[in-house]
Write an enzyme that holds these catalytic residues in place. Sequence first.
Site, PDB file in Angstrom:
ATOM      1  N   GLU A  15     -14.609  14.137  -1.048  1.00 10.11           N
ATOM      2  CA  GLU A  15     -13.930  13.461   0.054  1.00 10.11           C
ATOM      3  C   GLU A  15     -14.823  12.363   0.650  1.00 10.11           C
ATOM      4  O   GLU A  15     -15.992  12.582   0.930  1.00 10.11           O
ATOM      5  CB  GLU A  15     -13.554  14.470   1.137  1.00 10.11           C
ATOM      6  CG  GLU A  15     -12.741  13.873   2.281  1.00 10.11           C
ATOM      7  CD  GLU A  15     -12.422  14.883   3.373  1.00 10.11           C
ATOM      8  OE1 GLU A  15     -11.517  14.619   4.167  1.00 10.11           O
ATOM      9  OE2 GLU A  15     -13.099  15.936   3.426  1.00 10.11           O
ATOM     10  N   LYS A  26      -3.739  12.475   3.422  1.00 13.93           N
ATOM     11  CA  LYS A  26      -4.046  13.802   3.967  1.00 13.93           C
ATOM     12  C   LYS A  26      -3.062  14.175   5.073  1.00 13.93           C
ATOM     13  O   LYS A  26      -2.879  13.437   6.043  1.00 13.93           O
ATOM     14  CB  LYS A  26      -5.482  13.805   4.497  1.00 13.93           C
ATOM     15  CG  LYS A  26      -6.013  15.164   4.942  1.00 13.93           C
ATOM     16  CD  LYS A  26      -7.495  15.017   5.277  1.00 13.93           C
ATOM     17  CE  LYS A  26      -8.125  16.337   5.686  1.00 13.93           C
ATOM     18  NZ  LYS A  26      -9.575  16.171   5.959  1.00 13.93           N
ATOM     19  N   CYS A  66      -9.245  18.274   1.436  1.00 17.70           N
ATOM     20  CA  CYS A  66     -10.063  19.117   2.328  1.00 17.70           C
ATOM     21  C   CYS A  66      -9.273  20.096   3.206  1.00 17.70           C
ATOM     22  O   CYS A  66      -8.894  21.149   2.735  1.00 17.70           O
ATOM     23  CB  CYS A  66     -10.978  18.240   3.173  1.00 17.70           C
ATOM     24  SG  CYS A  66     -12.400  19.144   3.853  1.00 17.70           S
TER      25      CYS A  66
END
Length: 295
Positions: free
Chosen positions: A44, A117, A154
């Site tokens: 990331e 995300k 994540c």
Amino acid sequence: MKNKIKAALIQHATSNNVDANFKKTMQGIRDAAAEGADLVVLQELHRSVYFCQHEDVSLFDLAETIPGPSTAALGELAKELNVVIVASLFEKRATGLYHNTAVVIESDGSIAGKYRKMHIPDDPGFYEKFYFTPGDMGFEPIQTSIGKLGVLVCWDQWFPEGARLMAMAGAEVLIYPTAIGWDPRDDDEEKARQLDAWVIVQRAHAVANGIPVIACNRVGHESDPSGHSDGIQFWGNSFVAGPQGEVLAHANEQDDEILFALLDKHRSEDVRRIWPYLRDRRVDHYHDLTKIYRD
């Protein structure tokens, strides 16, 4: 399409020198391709330190458009090496509108797709809501020459819903570029609990969906520029799990490393035949999942 895919995860520490970080990443991709990788996954926000430890408007200068300079450079490399690359970037969509975005570069150098995300944390040391707008593209796998990739980022890895929706849409592998670590002030027992939880939850996604999971994390200590904490010790431990949660490859907690694993699509097919979770889902009784909480 290949039935067996050699995946490579590029785990490394970063510095405040963005150009040096990107050079390290690009060399890692070259090294992975030289070992026969078909798919290369980056951690990331690989171009910079994890800047979300504090809030600073000047750090929006790190953001870039997609397409942009990084995707152009990665595209040239992907075409040269004939590899598919999953890269995590700080996307500038417009002034004042930014996303934490994973982009998939096809082996011909084109952009196969991207994922913004969806779950954005806001915790001490992880002030991502200041920087990132939640994604608006849903949970849609990205079709590539090596298969359908379910790319998330994540904090998404803690939510079974995202993994399930990707699998339901045909994802053949779940991929999580990650930046996660310990508070250096935590004792060893607490650190072990956190790391175990991180590995367990993602192995569970593999089991529950009958497909492999890739998690690529960073390593090294990064200080908190605000001085409010002792920074983050990123715990590495990048890993690949097979469709029954079996660990196919596992990196250590401190070193720059290229981790390799062979993904076998036939294995996923066999596992799903003996454990047909999708067949037995009771969607007629899951309507309360659309609620935040059942009061």
